[in-house]
Design a protein around this motif. Structure first.
Motif, PDB file in Angstrom:
ATOM      1  N   THR A 106       0.828  -1.204   0.000  1.00 47.71           N
ATOM      2  CA  THR A 106       0.000   0.000   0.000  1.00 47.71           C
ATOM      3  C   THR A 106       0.864   1.257   0.000  1.00 47.71           C
ATOM      4  N   ALA A 107       0.240   2.392  -0.317  1.00 45.52           N
ATOM      5  CA  ALA A 107       0.977   3.656  -0.398  1.00 45.52           C
ATOM      6  C   ALA A 107       0.047   4.816  -0.078  1.00 45.52           C
ATOM      7  N   ASP A 108       0.643   5.953   0.123  1.00 48.46           N
ATOM      8  CA  ASP A 108      -0.081   7.214   0.275  1.00 48.46           C
ATOM      9  C   ASP A 108      -1.028   7.383  -0.908  1.00 48.46           C
ATOM     10  N   HIS A 109      -2.305   7.588  -0.636  1.00 39.63           N
ATOM     11  CA  HIS A 109      -3.283   7.704  -1.717  1.00 39.63           C
ATOM     12  C   HIS A 109      -3.170   9.034  -2.466  1.00 39.63           C
ATOM     13  N   PHE A 110      -2.377   9.980  -1.948  1.00 37.39           N
ATOM     14  CA  PHE A 110      -2.110  11.232  -2.672  1.00 37.39           C
ATOM     15  C   PHE A 110      -0.766  11.186  -3.406  1.00 37.39           C
ATOM     16  N   ALA A 111      -0.158  10.015  -3.491  1.00 35.93           N
ATOM     17  CA  ALA A 111       1.177   9.874  -4.081  1.00 35.93           C
ATOM     18  C   ALA A 111       1.227  10.454  -5.491  1.00 35.93           C
ATOM     19  N   GLY A 112       2.288  11.209  -5.776  1.00 33.84           N
ATOM     20  CA  GLY A 112       2.455  11.814  -7.086  1.00 33.84           C
ATOM     21  C   GLY A 112       1.688  13.104  -7.272  1.00 33.84           C
ATOM     22  N   ALA A 113       0.859  13.448  -6.286  1.00 34.00           N
ATOM     23  CA  ALA A 113       0.038  14.658  -6.386  1.00 34.00           C
ATOM     24  C   ALA A 113       0.236  15.595  -5.197  1.00 34.00           C
ATOM     25  N   ALA A 114       0.582  15.039  -4.042  1.00 33.34           N
ATOM     26  CA  ALA A 114       0.639  15.827  -2.812  1.00 33.34           C
ATOM     27  C   ALA A 114       1.724  16.891  -2.862  1.00 33.34           C
ATOM     28  N   SER A 173       5.517   5.604   1.786  1.00 30.93           N
ATOM     29  CA  SER A 173       5.066   6.987   1.729  1.00 30.93           C
ATOM     30  C   SER A 173       6.266   7.908   1.542  1.00 30.93           C
ATOM     31  N   ALA A 174       6.019   9.090   1.002  1.00 34.41           N
ATOM     32  CA  ALA A 174       7.105  10.051   0.787  1.00 34.41           C
ATOM     33  C   ALA A 174       6.711  11.455   1.212  1.00 34.41           C
ATOM     34  N   GLY A 175       5.599  11.589   1.908  1.00 33.26           N
ATOM     35  CA  GLY A 175       5.104  12.907   2.290  1.00 33.26           C
ATOM     36  C   GLY A 175       5.547  13.318   3.677  1.00 33.26           C
ATOM     37  N   GLU A 176       5.475  14.596   3.914  1.00 32.13           N
ATOM     38  CA  GLU A 176       5.737  15.114   5.260  1.00 32.13           C
ATOM     39  C   GLU A 176       4.678  14.607   6.223  1.00 32.13           C
ATOM     40  N   LYS A 177       3.440  14.489   5.731  1.00 28.14           N
ATOM     41  CA  LYS A 177       2.360  13.910   6.515  1.00 28.14           C
ATOM     42  C   LYS A 177       2.259  12.422   6.180  1.00 28.14           C
ATOM     43  N   ASP A 178       1.909  11.641   7.161  1.00 28.46           N
ATOM     44  CA  ASP A 178       1.734  10.202   6.951  1.00 28.46           C
ATOM     45  C   ASP A 178       0.275   9.919   6.627  1.00 28.46           C
ATOM     46  N   ARG A 179       0.014   9.603   5.366  1.00 28.45           N
ATOM     47  CA  ARG A 179      -1.337   9.247   4.941  1.00 28.45           C
ATOM     48  C   ARG A 179      -1.452   7.748   4.649  1.00 28.45           C
ATOM     49  N   ALA A 180      -0.449   6.974   5.066  1.00 29.57           N
ATOM     50  CA  ALA A 180      -0.443   5.537   4.780  1.00 29.57           C
ATOM     51  C   ALA A 180      -0.400   4.688   6.051  1.00 29.57           C
ATOM     52  N   ARG A 224       9.705   4.943   4.346  1.00 30.99           N
ATOM     53  CA  ARG A 224       9.427   6.373   4.279  1.00 30.99           C
ATOM     54  C   ARG A 224      10.575   7.060   3.540  1.00 30.99           C
ATOM     55  N   VAL A 225      10.263   7.732   2.441  1.00 30.34           N
ATOM     56  CA  VAL A 225      11.276   8.448   1.676  1.00 30.34           C
ATOM     57  C   VAL A 225      11.684   9.689   2.462  1.00 30.34           C
ATOM     58  N   VAL A 226      12.997   9.860   2.666  1.00 29.51           N
ATOM     59  CA  VAL A 226      13.516  10.980   3.461  1.00 29.51           C
ATOM     60  C   VAL A 226      14.736  11.579   2.770  1.00 29.51           C
ATOM     61  N   ARG A 227      15.166  12.745   3.255  1.00 29.79           N
ATOM     62  CA  ARG A 227      16.432  13.356   2.821  1.00 29.79           C
ATOM     63  C   ARG A 227      17.323  13.525   4.048  1.00 29.79           C
ATOM     64  N   ASN A 228      18.609  13.241   3.873  1.00 38.75           N
ATOM     65  CA  ASN A 228      19.541  13.430   4.983  1.00 38.75           C
ATOM     66  C   ASN A 228      20.068  14.864   4.983  1.00 38.75           C
ATOM     67  N   GLU A 229      20.966  15.158   5.891  1.00 42.09           N
ATOM     68  CA  GLU A 229      21.478  16.525   6.032  1.00 42.09           C
ATOM     69  C   GLU A 229      22.245  16.981   4.801  1.00 42.09           C
ATOM     70  N   ASP A 252      -4.250   7.570  17.145  1.00 44.03           N
ATOM     71  CA  ASP A 252      -3.803   8.458  16.074  1.00 44.03           C
ATOM     72  C   ASP A 252      -3.105   7.623  15.008  1.00 44.03           C
ATOM     73  N   ALA A 253      -3.465   7.838  13.737  1.00 40.14           N
ATOM     74  CA  ALA A 253      -2.898   7.072  12.630  1.00 40.14           C
ATOM     75  C   ALA A 253      -1.868   7.859  11.839  1.00 40.14           C
ATOM     76  N   THR A 254      -1.438   9.008  12.330  1.00 43.65           N
ATOM     77  CA  THR A 254      -0.480   9.837  11.609  1.00 43.65           C
ATOM     78  C   THR A 254       0.951   9.507  12.039  1.00 43.65           C
ATOM     79  N   TRP A 255       1.899  10.381  11.648  1.00 42.95           N
ATOM     80  CA  TRP A 255       3.277  10.173  12.046  1.00 42.95           C
ATOM     81  C   TRP A 255       3.443  10.221  13.567  1.00 42.95           C
ATOM     82  N   ASP A 256       2.510  10.864  14.271  1.00 41.92           N
ATOM     83  CA  ASP A 256       2.501  10.866  15.738  1.00 41.92           C
ATOM     84  C   ASP A 256       1.624   9.729  16.257  1.00 41.92           C
ATOM     85  N   ALA A 257       1.708   8.583  15.619  1.00 43.21           N
ATOM     86  CA  ALA A 257       0.808   7.459  15.890  1.00 43.21           C
ATOM     87  C   ALA A 257       0.743   7.109  17.370  1.00 43.21           C
ATOM     88  N   ALA A 258      -0.464   6.762  17.799  1.00 46.08           N
ATOM     89  CA  ALA A 258      -0.684   6.369  19.189  1.00 46.08           C
ATOM     90  C   ALA A 258      -1.807   5.345  19.240  1.00 46.08           C
TER      91      ALA A 258
END
Length: 555
Positions: free
Chosen positions: A127-135, A171-178, A188-193, A488-494
């Motif tokens: 599965t993936a972020d449903h806004f992938a390629g558009a967000a 997912s590759a977004g700042e928000k977690d929609r997956a 999770r796609v990220v960038r290093n320093e 919570d289902a976001t990046w701050d999952a709980a």
């Protein structure tokens, strides 16, 4: 989206031919149900409460109009005229005849779709972020990564008969929609320093009877290492995971029992041996896959028609405010089509509605649709100038409900109406809650609030990570509904906290009404969401609204 090549088509045709023979052997009695079970599960066929069920994969939630039309055909020709979109970007058909399922699979193959590994103890639909390629907030489109993993995992000889199922999200977004942290493994796609793009790998998440939040296994993995690292992770778990108890066979239990550091050390050791065996071919394949995911040629046009409709039509404005999301391309937006009309079954779409959505996507949405884990349908690329026409078409098909993210946008599993594992009903509870808040006309005043309902401890309705979670259980033959708060289902999952004793079937909807009205009294202002208020005040502030009799007795 990915287009099948000759190998893909031949592979699928052979798998379908094999399954057709297996069905014939089952019908003839040459195979017992016990012998047939692992064969049907490998092809997405369950035996539910009343009938067989076919679960079809929608890889990373992406569909073309032709594929959506074919899903409508299956619903109309071989089922009861509808399909059920699930929290893992699949669609389920609840009433097919076993003898018809091979024909259904052949029809799916005509549009590059199948049901392989949508069930069984294997790697499930990626599965993936449903806004992938558009967000607007994403680093890159994560779907090529999901496709690479899908191709690698399909019929992988080492991972067909594992201790339990294994679920992967990307997912590759700042928000977690997956819901990354609720998966066995997440990328999770990220960038290093240094500005380099790579992957953060999470492991050990999952819900069910032992809910756990995923942990970071590798903070930054170079691009070329992704597939061998995932294979190393799954391989380690497949070797050391529990097989003596199916309830303890998931990777989350292995991580919990051995500790993250021990798992990481074993994965790194296995990865060191595996890395060279890939020989770079995975990157060649990845580069080829990426060519299939080029962005559409976004059109340029005036947005005056949208502005005029927004300023003159309050119903259109309400829908736009609720169901549209920010797009990365100028003049464009992301449209979420709610299939959560008040009183309807969450996630169900009729064949006629599927065809309407397919037509809209072809005419206005660059021929692309998405399925979200929230059980809604998305048009990922829409120019704002086309929104009045889209809204008119949706309204004619009764698909214009303006409730995305609101109290009636409920996630619910099929529950005891369909599922052989369920211990309580989910669908009627979801329908009654949505209908009640529509009667109260409070949804937009309440704001963002996620209610999630499961009909058993397996948590297919994600109740653990709902702002308000509802779990239906059997108590001495009577349905009893537990309430959890603060999930919570976001990046701050709980994981939500159990509020107290459960409620009878006829008590649960009034209890939720009291709870939500209590939130309206407790919040600091209209901008404070239910989750924010809960995190500020804690469970003690909300319990009196759920259990007024206990409060009165204590006083």
């Amino acid at each position: 989206m990915y287009q099948y090549n000759e190998f893909d088509s031949a592979f699928l045709a052979e798998r379908n031919r094999q399954f057709r023979q297996q069905v014939e052997r089952r019908i003839s009695g040459a195979l017992t149900e016990d012998e047939f079970k692992p064969l049907r599960l490998m092809n997405g066929v369950y035996l539910q409460l009343h009938a067989y069920m076919l679960r079809v994969a929608i890889p990373y939630g992406t569909l073309s109009s032709a594929q959506m039309n074919q899903l409508a055909l299956l619903a109309e020709k071989w089922d009861k005229g509808y399909g059920h979109f699930t929290t893992r970007q699949n669609i389920q058909y609840n009433w097919p005849k076993l003898t018809d399922i091979p024909d259904m699979l052949d029809a799916l193959a005509e549009v590059n779709m199948h049901a392989i590994q949508t069930s069984g103890n294997t790697i499930r639909n990626v599965t993936a972020d449903h806004f992938a390629g558009a967000a607007a907030d994403e680093i890159e489109d994560p779907r090529p990564i999901a496709e690479l993993i899908r191709q690698w995992s399909t019929d992988h000889p080492e991972f067909q008969f594992m201790g339990r199922k294994f679920k992967i999200a990307v997912s590759a977004g700042e928000k977690d929609r997956a819901v990354l942290k609720a998966h066995d493994l997440a990328v999770r796609v990220v960038r290093n320093e240094a500005g380099e793009t790579g992957y953060q790998i999470l492991v050990g998440g999952g819900l069910g009877r032992t809910p756990m939040i995923g942990k970071v296994l590798n903070d930054f993995l170079p691009r070329a290492d992704l597939l061998p690292y995932i294979e190393a992770t799954v391989s380690v778990w497949n070797q050391i995971g529990r097989r003596d108890n199916k309830y303890k066979a998931r990777i989350k239990i292995t991580v919990h029992e051995l500790g993250l550091d021990e798992i990481r050390a074993r994965v790194e050791e296995r990865f060191a041996k595996l890395r060279s065996t890939f020989g770079g071919f995975d990157q060649v394949l990845f580069d080829e896959i990426k060519t299939h995911f080029a962005a559409p040629a976004f059109k340029s046009a005036s947005t005056e028609a949208f502005d005029a409709a927004y300023n003159s039509d309050p119903l259109f404005r309400s829908w736009a405010d609720t169901n549209l999301s920010e797009h990365r391309a100028e003049g464009h937006t992301i449209v979420t089509i709610s299939i959560k009309k008040h009183g309807d079954t969450p996630g169900d779409a009729s064949a006629a509605q599927m065809r309407v959505m397919a037509e809209i996507a072809k005419a206005y949405g660059y021929d692309e649709l998405r399925i979200s884990h929230e059980q809604n349908v998305i048009l990922p690329h829409v120019h704002k100038s086309d929104l009045p026409a889209i809204y008119a078409a949706l309204r004619e098909a009764d698909l214009h409900t303006a409730n995305i993210g609101l109290v009636s946008d409920i996630i619910a599993c099929p529950g005891m109406d369909y599922c052989a594992l369920a211990t309580a009903r989910s669908i009627p509870v979801a329908q009654q809650i949505a209908t009640r808040f529509e009667e109260l006309k409070l949804e937009h005043d309440i704001g963002h609030l996620q209610i999630k309902i499961s009909g058993c401890i397996n948590a297919c309705g994600h109740h653990h990570v709902g702002h308000i979670g509802i779990l239906g259980l059997d108590r001495a033959g009577v349905e009893n509904y537990q309430v959890t708060l603060g999930g919570d289902a976001t990046w701050d999952a709980a994981i939500g906290e159990r509020a107290g004793p459960g409620f009878a079937y006829d008590e649960i909807v009034p209890a939720i009404e009291r709870l939500v009205k209590g939130y309206l009294e407790l919040r600091q202002d209209e901008g404070e969401t239910f989750l924010q208020a809960y995190r500020r005040l804690g469970l003690a502030a909300f319990k009196p609204y759920l259990y007024p009799e206990a409060q009165a007795h204590a006083a």
